[in-house]
Write a protein that holds these residues in place. Structure first.
Motif, PDB file in Angstrom:
ATOM      1  N   ALA A  92       0.852  -1.193   0.000  1.00 32.73           N
ATOM      2  CA  ALA A  92       0.000   0.000   0.000  1.00 32.73           C
ATOM      3  C   ALA A  92       0.885   1.239   0.000  1.00 32.73           C
ATOM      4  O   ALA A  92       1.795   1.367   0.821  1.00 32.73           O
ATOM      5  CB  ALA A  92      -0.901  -0.004   1.231  1.00 32.73           C
ATOM      6  N   LEU A  93       0.620   2.137  -0.944  1.00 26.95           N
ATOM      7  CA  LEU A  93       1.448   3.329  -1.119  1.00 26.95           C
ATOM      8  C   LEU A  93       0.615   4.585  -0.895  1.00 26.95           C
ATOM      9  O   LEU A  93      -0.557   4.638  -1.283  1.00 26.95           O
ATOM     10  CB  LEU A  93       1.993   3.382  -2.551  1.00 26.95           C
ATOM     11  CG  LEU A  93       2.728   2.140  -3.053  1.00 26.95           C
ATOM     12  CD1 LEU A  93       2.847   2.173  -4.563  1.00 26.95           C
ATOM     13  CD2 LEU A  93       4.099   2.048  -2.428  1.00 26.95           C
ATOM     14  N   ASP A  94       1.240   5.568  -0.303  1.00 28.67           N
ATOM     15  CA  ASP A  94       0.600   6.885  -0.201  1.00 28.67           C
ATOM     16  C   ASP A  94       1.720   7.912  -0.092  1.00 28.67           C
ATOM     17  O   ASP A  94       2.759   7.648   0.519  1.00 28.67           O
ATOM     18  CB  ASP A  94      -0.327   6.968   1.023  1.00 28.67           C
ATOM     19  CG  ASP A  94      -1.325   8.106   0.906  1.00 28.67           C
ATOM     20  OD1 ASP A  94      -2.515   7.841   0.669  1.00 28.67           O
ATOM     21  OD2 ASP A  94      -0.903   9.293   1.016  1.00 28.67           O
ATOM     22  N   ALA A  95       1.483   9.089  -0.669  1.00 30.47           N
ATOM     23  CA  ALA A  95       2.500  10.140  -0.631  1.00 30.47           C
ATOM     24  C   ALA A  95       2.607  10.762   0.753  1.00 30.47           C
ATOM     25  O   ALA A  95       3.646  11.340   1.094  1.00 30.47           O
ATOM     26  CB  ALA A  95       2.149  11.223  -1.648  1.00 30.47           C
ATOM     27  N   SER A  96       1.568  10.630   1.557  1.00 30.44           N
ATOM     28  CA  SER A  96       1.555  11.308   2.853  1.00 30.44           C
ATOM     29  C   SER A  96       2.270  10.477   3.922  1.00 30.44           C
ATOM     30  O   SER A  96       1.891   9.345   4.214  1.00 30.44           O
ATOM     31  CB  SER A  96       0.102  11.567   3.277  1.00 30.44           C
ATOM     32  OG  SER A  96       0.045  11.836   4.659  1.00 30.44           O
ATOM     33  N   LYS A  97       3.285  11.117   4.560  1.00 33.01           N
ATOM     34  CA  LYS A  97       4.028  10.467   5.640  1.00 33.01           C
ATOM     35  C   LYS A  97       3.084  10.169   6.801  1.00 33.01           C
ATOM     36  O   LYS A  97       3.130   9.098   7.404  1.00 33.01           O
ATOM     37  CB  LYS A  97       5.126  11.443   6.072  1.00 33.01           C
ATOM     38  CG  LYS A  97       6.046  10.988   7.141  1.00 33.01           C
ATOM     39  CD  LYS A  97       7.203  12.009   7.251  1.00 33.01           C
ATOM     40  CE  LYS A  97       8.048  11.782   8.471  1.00 33.01           C
ATOM     41  NZ  LYS A  97       7.432  12.224   9.727  1.00 33.01           N
ATOM     42  N   GLU A  98       2.209  11.121   7.113  1.00 36.53           N
ATOM     43  CA  GLU A  98       1.268  10.933   8.232  1.00 36.53           C
ATOM     44  C   GLU A  98       0.322   9.760   7.955  1.00 36.53           C
ATOM     45  O   GLU A  98      -0.007   8.989   8.846  1.00 36.53           O
ATOM     46  CB  GLU A  98       0.447  12.205   8.465  1.00 36.53           C
ATOM     47  CG  GLU A  98       1.234  13.361   9.019  1.00 36.53           C
ATOM     48  CD  GLU A  98       1.588  13.172  10.495  1.00 36.53           C
ATOM     49  OE1 GLU A  98       0.965  12.338  11.166  1.00 36.53           O
ATOM     50  OE2 GLU A  98       2.506  13.875  10.961  1.00 36.53           O
ATOM     51  N   ALA A 150       9.338   0.154  -5.746  1.00 34.14           N
ATOM     52  CA  ALA A 150       8.483  -0.599  -4.815  1.00 34.14           C
ATOM     53  C   ALA A 150       7.655  -1.625  -5.587  1.00 34.14           C
ATOM     54  O   ALA A 150       7.487  -2.773  -5.146  1.00 34.14           O
ATOM     55  CB  ALA A 150       7.581   0.360  -4.053  1.00 34.14           C
ATOM     56  N   LEU A 151       7.179  -1.215  -6.757  1.00 32.95           N
ATOM     57  CA  LEU A 151       6.384  -2.138  -7.585  1.00 32.95           C
ATOM     58  C   LEU A 151       7.227  -3.327  -8.031  1.00 32.95           C
ATOM     59  O   LEU A 151       6.790  -4.482  -7.964  1.00 32.95           O
ATOM     60  CB  LEU A 151       5.888  -1.424  -8.855  1.00 32.95           C
ATOM     61  CG  LEU A 151       4.673  -0.530  -8.757  1.00 32.95           C
ATOM     62  CD1 LEU A 151       4.250  -0.072 -10.133  1.00 32.95           C
ATOM     63  CD2 LEU A 151       3.545  -1.285  -8.102  1.00 32.95           C
ATOM     64  N   GLN A 152       8.427  -3.004  -8.491  1.00 32.41           N
ATOM     65  CA  GLN A 152       9.313  -4.063  -8.998  1.00 32.41           C
ATOM     66  C   GLN A 152       9.579  -5.115  -7.922  1.00 32.41           C
ATOM     67  O   GLN A 152       9.491  -6.310  -8.179  1.00 32.41           O
ATOM     68  CB  GLN A 152      10.627  -3.443  -9.440  1.00 32.41           C
ATOM     69  CG  GLN A 152      11.351  -4.241 -10.496  1.00 32.41           C
ATOM     70  CD  GLN A 152      12.280  -3.348 -11.294  1.00 32.41           C
ATOM     71  OE1 GLN A 152      12.864  -2.422 -10.745  1.00 32.41           O
ATOM     72  NE2 GLN A 152      12.406  -3.637 -12.567  1.00 32.41           N
ATOM     73  N   GLY A 153       9.870  -4.647  -6.704  1.00 31.91           N
ATOM     74  CA  GLY A 153      10.130  -5.567  -5.596  1.00 31.91           C
ATOM     75  C   GLY A 153       8.914  -6.436  -5.303  1.00 31.91           C
ATOM     76  O   GLY A 153       9.027  -7.645  -5.096  1.00 31.91           O
ATOM     77  N   GLN A 168       5.724   4.990   1.989  1.00 36.48           N
ATOM     78  CA  GLN A 168       5.467   6.378   1.584  1.00 36.48           C
ATOM     79  C   GLN A 168       6.065   6.605   0.207  1.00 36.48           C
ATOM     80  O   GLN A 168       7.278   6.514   0.017  1.00 36.48           O
ATOM     81  CB  GLN A 168       6.098   7.347   2.588  1.00 36.48           C
ATOM     82  CG  GLN A 168       5.729   8.786   2.249  1.00 36.48           C
ATOM     83  CD  GLN A 168       6.608   9.822   2.907  1.00 36.48           C
ATOM     84  OE1 GLN A 168       7.489   9.499   3.706  1.00 36.48           O
ATOM     85  NE2 GLN A 168       6.368  11.075   2.555  1.00 36.48           N
ATOM     86  N   SER A 169       5.213   6.859  -0.754  1.00 35.17           N
ATOM     87  CA  SER A 169       5.685   7.098  -2.129  1.00 35.17           C
ATOM     88  C   SER A 169       4.576   7.757  -2.932  1.00 35.17           C
ATOM     89  O   SER A 169       3.405   7.417  -2.787  1.00 35.17           O
ATOM     90  CB  SER A 169       6.055   5.748  -2.780  1.00 35.17           C
ATOM     91  OG  SER A 169       6.310   5.929  -4.164  1.00 35.17           O
ATOM     92  N   VAL A 219       3.266  -1.310 -18.522  1.00 34.61           N
ATOM     93  CA  VAL A 219       4.568  -1.930 -18.815  1.00 34.61           C
ATOM     94  C   VAL A 219       4.908  -3.004 -17.778  1.00 34.61           C
ATOM     95  O   VAL A 219       5.421  -4.064 -18.122  1.00 34.61           O
ATOM     96  CB  VAL A 219       5.669  -0.837 -18.833  1.00 34.61           C
ATOM     97  CG1 VAL A 219       7.055  -1.455 -18.878  1.00 34.61           C
ATOM     98  CG2 VAL A 219       5.461   0.105 -20.008  1.00 34.61           C
ATOM     99  N   MET A 220       4.607  -2.737 -16.503  1.00 32.19           N
ATOM    100  CA  MET A 220       5.145  -3.613 -15.444  1.00 32.19           C
ATOM    101  C   MET A 220       4.242  -4.771 -15.031  1.00 32.19           C
ATOM    102  O   MET A 220       4.731  -5.802 -14.567  1.00 32.19           O
ATOM    103  CB  MET A 220       5.453  -2.775 -14.193  1.00 32.19           C
ATOM    104  CG  MET A 220       6.612  -1.818 -14.397  1.00 32.19           C
ATOM    105  SD  MET A 220       7.100  -1.030 -12.859  1.00 32.19           S
ATOM    106  CE  MET A 220       7.998  -2.357 -12.057  1.00 32.19           C
TER     107      MET A 220
END
Ligand SMILES: C[S@@+](CC[C@H](N)C(=O)[O-])C[C@H]1O[C@@H](n2cnc3c(N)ncnc32)[C@H](O)[C@@H]1O
Length: 210
Positions: free
Chosen positions: A65-71, A98-101, A89-90, A134-135
């Motif tokens: 799960a990704l989100d730009a917000s640190k909080e 992160a996706l590749q991993g 956080q991304s 692509v991925m």
């Protein structure tokens, strides 16, 4: 609103709601879990307080799960009950590593994003779709729900401070197809994302990677 202003806005939004994250999933997550087709994991973009990520993890799915917000990410980590859920956080634009991993060794996955495509700029959304095109392994599923143009005039519980780029449903679907996906199901309407007095007009889309 600039990227920095958006990031300050979302950090303050989540830091003020630390105790208020719902323990139950959104209507969209309940819909999606019934549509998942033998996937090896789920990637959520713009996970916010993590309510839907935790729901998927609780049902046994490995999750990124990704989100730009640190909080937001700190909130998700603090309330997460599942080791199989990883919160990072991304921004969507920086998600490639992160996706590749996460994709390593997986046959097919699902990508889930609720109220996210309308929360980012058009260029970032297009770049994200291209990256996914692509991925993602063939047969992977993507699930999007977003506010559409007719929703612009409706009153909002969270006011007008959220950045919202109301999408034209047909154009959104065309963009998803252009990135290498086939639309399997789509609908636009009310009643799909009702929240208290607010019944947003939204588009929903399920698509499969060609
Ligand atoms: C409208 S909220 C939706 C949150 C959650 N998906 C939900 O349905 O409640 C949009 C989320 O996207 C995040 N966000 C905004 N811009 C982003 C970006 N460029 N990359 C990743 N996340 C972003 C915000 O921090 C916020 O959590």
């Amino acid at each position: 609103m600039s990227l920095l202003e958006k990031s300050i806005y979302w950090d303050s939004f989540y830091s003020s709601r630390k105790k208020g994250a719902p323990a139950y999933p959104s209507q969209f997550a309940a819909f999606v879990i019934n549509e998942l087709a033998d996937v090896d994991g789920i990637i959520e973009f713009g996970c916010g307080n993590g309510r839907d990520s935790e729901f998927f993890a609780a049902h046994g799915f490995e999750l990124l799960a990704l989100d730009a917000s640190k909080e937001a990410i700190e909130l998700c980590r603090s309330r997460s009950a599942h080791e199989r859920a990883r919160y990072v956080q991304s921004t969507a634009g920086e998600a490639r590593d992160a996706l590749q991993g996460f994709l390593a060794g997986k046959r097919k996955v699902a990508v889930y994003a609720r109220f996210f495509l309308h929360a980012i700029e058009e260029a970032e959304a297009a770049a994200l779709l291209d990256l996914l095109g692509v991925m993602l392994p063939s047969g992977s599923q993507v699930f999007f729900e977003y506010r559409t143009v007719d929703d612009a005039a409706q009153d909002k519980i969270f006011g007008t401070d959220h950045y919202r780029r109301y999408l034209e449903h047909g154009s959104a679907l065309a963009g998803i197809e252009r990135a290498g996906f086939s639309i399997v199901y789509q609908i636009e309407g009310h009643g799909l994302a009702k929240f208290r007095d607010e019944d947003a007009k939204v588009g929903r889309c399920v698509a499969q990677k060609n």
